[in-house]
Write an enzyme that holds these catalytic residues in place. Structure first.
Site, PDB file in Angstrom:
ATOM      1  N   SER A  32       0.790  -1.243   0.000  1.00  0.00           N
ATOM      2  CA  SER A  32       0.000   0.000   0.000  1.00  0.00           C
ATOM      3  C   SER A  32       0.812   1.278   0.000  1.00  0.00           C
ATOM      4  O   SER A  32       0.241   2.370  -0.074  1.00  0.00           O
ATOM      5  CB  SER A  32      -0.961   0.008   1.202  1.00  0.00           C
ATOM      6  OG  SER A  32      -2.053  -0.835   0.959  1.00  0.00           O
ATOM      7  N   LYS A  35       0.059   3.781  -2.668  1.00  0.00           N
ATOM      8  CA  LYS A  35      -0.953   4.829  -2.578  1.00  0.00           C
ATOM      9  C   LYS A  35      -0.359   6.231  -2.452  1.00  0.00           C
ATOM     10  O   LYS A  35      -1.070   7.223  -2.641  1.00  0.00           O
ATOM     11  CB  LYS A  35      -1.902   4.520  -1.419  1.00  0.00           C
ATOM     12  CG  LYS A  35      -2.782   3.303  -1.720  1.00  0.00           C
ATOM     13  CD  LYS A  35      -3.463   2.744  -0.494  1.00  0.00           C
ATOM     14  CE  LYS A  35      -4.260   1.498  -0.890  1.00  0.00           C
ATOM     15  NZ  LYS A  35      -4.584   0.633   0.228  1.00  0.00           N
ATOM     16  N   SER A  88      -6.091   3.645   4.301  1.00  0.00           N
ATOM     17  CA  SER A  88      -5.562   2.770   3.245  1.00  0.00           C
ATOM     18  C   SER A  88      -6.667   2.088   2.453  1.00  0.00           C
ATOM     19  O   SER A  88      -6.578   0.907   2.106  1.00  0.00           O
ATOM     20  CB  SER A  88      -4.611   1.715   3.837  1.00  0.00           C
ATOM     21  OG  SER A  88      -3.722   1.235   2.849  1.00  0.00           O
TER      22      SER A  88
END
Length: 241
Positions: A32, A35, A88
């Protein structure tokens, strides 16, 4: 310092000088922390963070962490960005960014060993980066006022949703100004973080690191103590030894 990460790097953001690295140019899954690129592309593309976006059916078809967006729901870009970087949300990532834009931005930043197949960091063939490339991305994120503000936020309530930052360093390490955590079983724990002290900003990246909180704190301590920012001369003032 000794770190548990498969790959790690510590960079002085202002100069770009590498203060520490360990296998920093090997391509790995980044989970993640992807991101950060999603957010940077979205923040640079959006003029009005208060603009409402309509959630499409395809945006809700994802696994993992989620904001549980509903088809047809109206949500602001601002809320999506906070949900993306603090909670997230994989669904928020699908609403916000396009992979083509992310890869273009990677090329602009000189991330030569990075390629994105999705905006949320779920495992995929051809989705990878390196610790060195993610440090470049981290510096760019800290230079973007919107992204820098969001990653430094510990918690916020927008509309009927409350977002809490997963980055424990914000409370555990003095001077931490945020960034992004990540985890998948294949990628392991991934973390991009930044800390500021006495006008100096350091960016740290670890990939596949089971002890990332401790490692980042140790690397920051090492960087600030070993390579402190020094003013050697000031404009319009005489300099004499």
């Amino acid at each position: 310092p000794s770190v548990s990460a498969a790959s790690a790097i510590l960079v002085d953001a202002e100069s770009g000088r590498v203060l520490y690295e360990k296998d920093a140019h090997t391509r790995r899954l980044i989970a993640s922390t992807t991101k950060l690129m999603t957010a940077l592309v979205a923040a640079e593309s959006c003029i009005d963070l208060g603009e409402n976006v309509t959630v499409e059916y395809a945006d809700t078809r994802t696994e993992g962490s989620s904001l549980y967006l509903q088809v047809g729901e109206q949500i602001t870009v601002e809320a999506l960005l906070y949900g993306l970087l603090l909670h997230s949300g994989n669904d928020a990532a699908l609403v916000l960014a396009f992979v083509e834009q992310m890869n273009q931005k990677a090329r602009e930043l000189g991330m030569a060993d990075s390629h994105f197949e999705n905006p949320n960091g779920l495992n995929a063939d051809g989705h990878y980066s390196t610790a060195a490339d993610m440090a470049r991305l981290g510096i760019a994120c800290m230079e973007n006022e919107t992204v820098a503000k969001i990653v430094a936020t510990r918690s916020i309530t927008l509309g009927n949703r409350t977002f809490v930052n997963h980055n424990k360093l914000l409370s555990q390490y003095e001077g931490c100004v945020g960034m992004k955590t990540g985890y998948t079983q294949l990628a392991g724990r991934t973390l991009v973080s930044a800390a500021r002290r006495d006008g100096q900003l350091l960016v740290c990246v670890t990939l596949s690191d089971p002890d990332d909180w401790r490692d980042h704190a140790a690397l920051f301590d090492y960087g600030f103590s070993t390579y402190p920012r020094q003013v050697l001369a000031t404009r319009n003032r005489d300099f004499r030894m």
